[in-house]
Design a protein around this motif. Structure first.
Motif, mmCIF file in Angstrom:
data_model
loop_
_atom_site.group_PDB
_atom_site.id
_atom_site.type_symbol
_atom_site.label_atom_id
_atom_site.label_comp_id
_atom_site.label_asym_id
_atom_site.label_seq_id
_atom_site.Cartn_x
_atom_site.Cartn_y
_atom_site.Cartn_z
ATOM 1 N N ARG A 23 0.962 -1.070 -0.132
ATOM 2 C CA ARG A 23 0.036 -0.129 0.056
ATOM 3 C C ARG A 23 0.940 1.372 -0.027
ATOM 4 N NH1 ARG A 23 -4.844 -1.752 4.059
ATOM 5 N NH2 ARG A 23 -5.342 -3.880 3.072
ATOM 6 N N ASP A 24 1.777 1.276 0.792
ATOM 7 C CA ASP A 24 2.567 2.506 0.729
ATOM 8 C C ASP A 24 3.356 2.639 -0.433
ATOM 9 O OD1 ASP A 24 1.918 3.552 3.491
ATOM 10 O OD2 ASP A 24 3.915 2.382 4.476
ATOM 11 N N ARG A 25 3.787 1.654 -0.940
ATOM 12 C CA ARG A 25 4.761 1.740 -2.300
ATOM 13 C C ARG A 25 3.572 2.275 -3.526
ATOM 14 N NH1 ARG A 25 8.178 2.872 -5.378
ATOM 15 N NH2 ARG A 25 8.910 1.279 -6.935
ATOM 16 N N CYS A 30 1.752 5.560 -7.262
ATOM 17 C CA CYS A 30 0.826 6.130 -8.354
ATOM 18 C C CYS A 30 -0.376 6.906 -7.736
ATOM 19 C CB CYS A 30 0.650 4.922 -9.137
ATOM 20 S SG CYS A 30 -0.030 3.755 -8.073
ATOM 21 N N ASP A 31 -0.214 7.120 -6.102
ATOM 22 C CA ASP A 31 -1.070 7.770 -5.634
ATOM 23 C C ASP A 31 -2.442 6.996 -5.492
ATOM 24 O OD1 ASP A 31 -2.231 10.037 -3.804
ATOM 25 O OD2 ASP A 31 -3.277 11.006 -5.516
ATOM 26 N N GLY A 32 -2.176 5.738 -5.612
ATOM 27 C CA GLY A 32 -3.124 4.712 -5.519
ATOM 28 C C GLY A 32 -4.169 4.349 -6.811
ATOM 29 N N ASN A 33 -3.580 5.351 -7.969
ATOM 30 C CA ASN A 33 -4.258 4.991 -9.102
ATOM 31 C C ASN A 33 -3.550 3.834 -10.134
ATOM 32 O OD1 ASN A 33 -5.894 7.412 -9.359
ATOM 33 N ND2 ASN A 33 -3.776 8.539 -9.315
ATOM 34 N N LEU A 34 -4.514 2.839 -10.304
ATOM 35 C CA LEU A 34 -4.080 1.652 -10.960
ATOM 36 C C LEU A 34 -4.948 1.221 -12.200
ATOM 37 C CD1 LEU A 34 -4.373 -0.679 -7.666
ATOM 38 C CD2 LEU A 34 -2.427 0.428 -8.749
ATOM 39 N N PRO A 48 0.396 -0.029 -11.814
ATOM 40 C CA PRO A 48 0.440 1.149 -11.127
ATOM 41 C C PRO A 48 0.230 2.327 -12.488
ATOM 42 C CG PRO A 48 2.111 0.169 -10.315
ATOM 43 C CD PRO A 48 1.598 -0.694 -11.332
ATOM 44 N N LEU A 49 -0.222 3.354 -12.453
ATOM 45 C CA LEU A 49 -0.895 4.081 -13.490
ATOM 46 C C LEU A 49 0.510 4.477 -14.366
ATOM 47 C CD1 LEU A 49 -2.796 5.670 -15.145
ATOM 48 C CD2 LEU A 49 -2.604 7.587 -13.861
ATOM 49 N N GLN A 84 -9.186 2.917 -8.388
ATOM 50 C CA GLN A 84 -8.553 3.763 -7.268
ATOM 51 C C GLN A 84 -8.372 3.059 -6.194
ATOM 52 O OE1 GLN A 84 -7.132 7.067 -7.470
ATOM 53 N NE2 GLN A 84 -6.465 6.577 -5.312
ATOM 54 N N LEU A 85 -7.467 2.893 -5.506
ATOM 55 C CA LEU A 85 -7.462 2.429 -3.970
ATOM 56 C C LEU A 85 -8.252 3.112 -3.083
ATOM 57 C CD1 LEU A 85 -3.782 1.543 -3.281
ATOM 58 C CD2 LEU A 85 -5.606 -0.056 -3.850
#
Length: 150
Positions: A23-25, A30-34, A48-49, A84-85
């Protein structure tokens, strides 16, 4: 780098929770954008985006008159879906992508360096066992892998 195999439960809404070790990585990278898309092996690929954008640029540059290139573009770009996470480290997997990969309850998340693969657990176990049984002869390896030492 993402590595390792993690068994995860798909919840009733079709969400998976990423293991906390990623999660931190993902937040930094990618700010959680997948991006989630399909793979020819009937699993899902999760990028990751920024990683996906590199691949997408390469894919769109392939010659559109080449049938193999067009198939790859249609499959990978055509199915690419932004996810998005959420605050709990989960993403909602779209129904058509879950159906494509046969994802029901038990899934396996596999780190593949710059991306993840998401498999139905039974399918992953079966395919892994098949690959292990196949073995690999040195003659079958591409030249750039022949010198690899594991």
């Amino acid at each position: 780098m993402f590595r390792g195999v993690t068994q995860i439960n798909l919840d009733a809404k079709g969400r998976i929770a990423f293991p906390s070790r990623y999660r931190d990585r993902l937040a930094t990278l990618c700010d959680g954008n997948l991006i989630v898309t399909v793979d020819r092996d009937h699993c899902l690929l999760i990028y990751p985006l920024p990683e996906w954008e590199d691949i997408e640029r390469k894919l769109v540059r392939l010659p559109s008159l080449n049938p193999t290139a067009r198939r790859l573009q249609r499959l990978l770009i055509g199915h690419a879906t932004e996810c998005q996470l959420d605050g709990n480290g989960r993403i909602l997997l779209p129904g058509p992508l879950r159906a494509f990969a046969g994802l029901d309850k038990r899934v396996v998340l596999i780190g593949q360096g710059n991306k993840f693969e998401l498999w139905d657990e039974d399918t992953w176990n079966r395919r892994r066992d098949e690959w292990l049984a196949e073995g690999t002869d040195a003659e079958e390896l591409p030249d750039d892998l022949q010198s690899l030492s594991l």
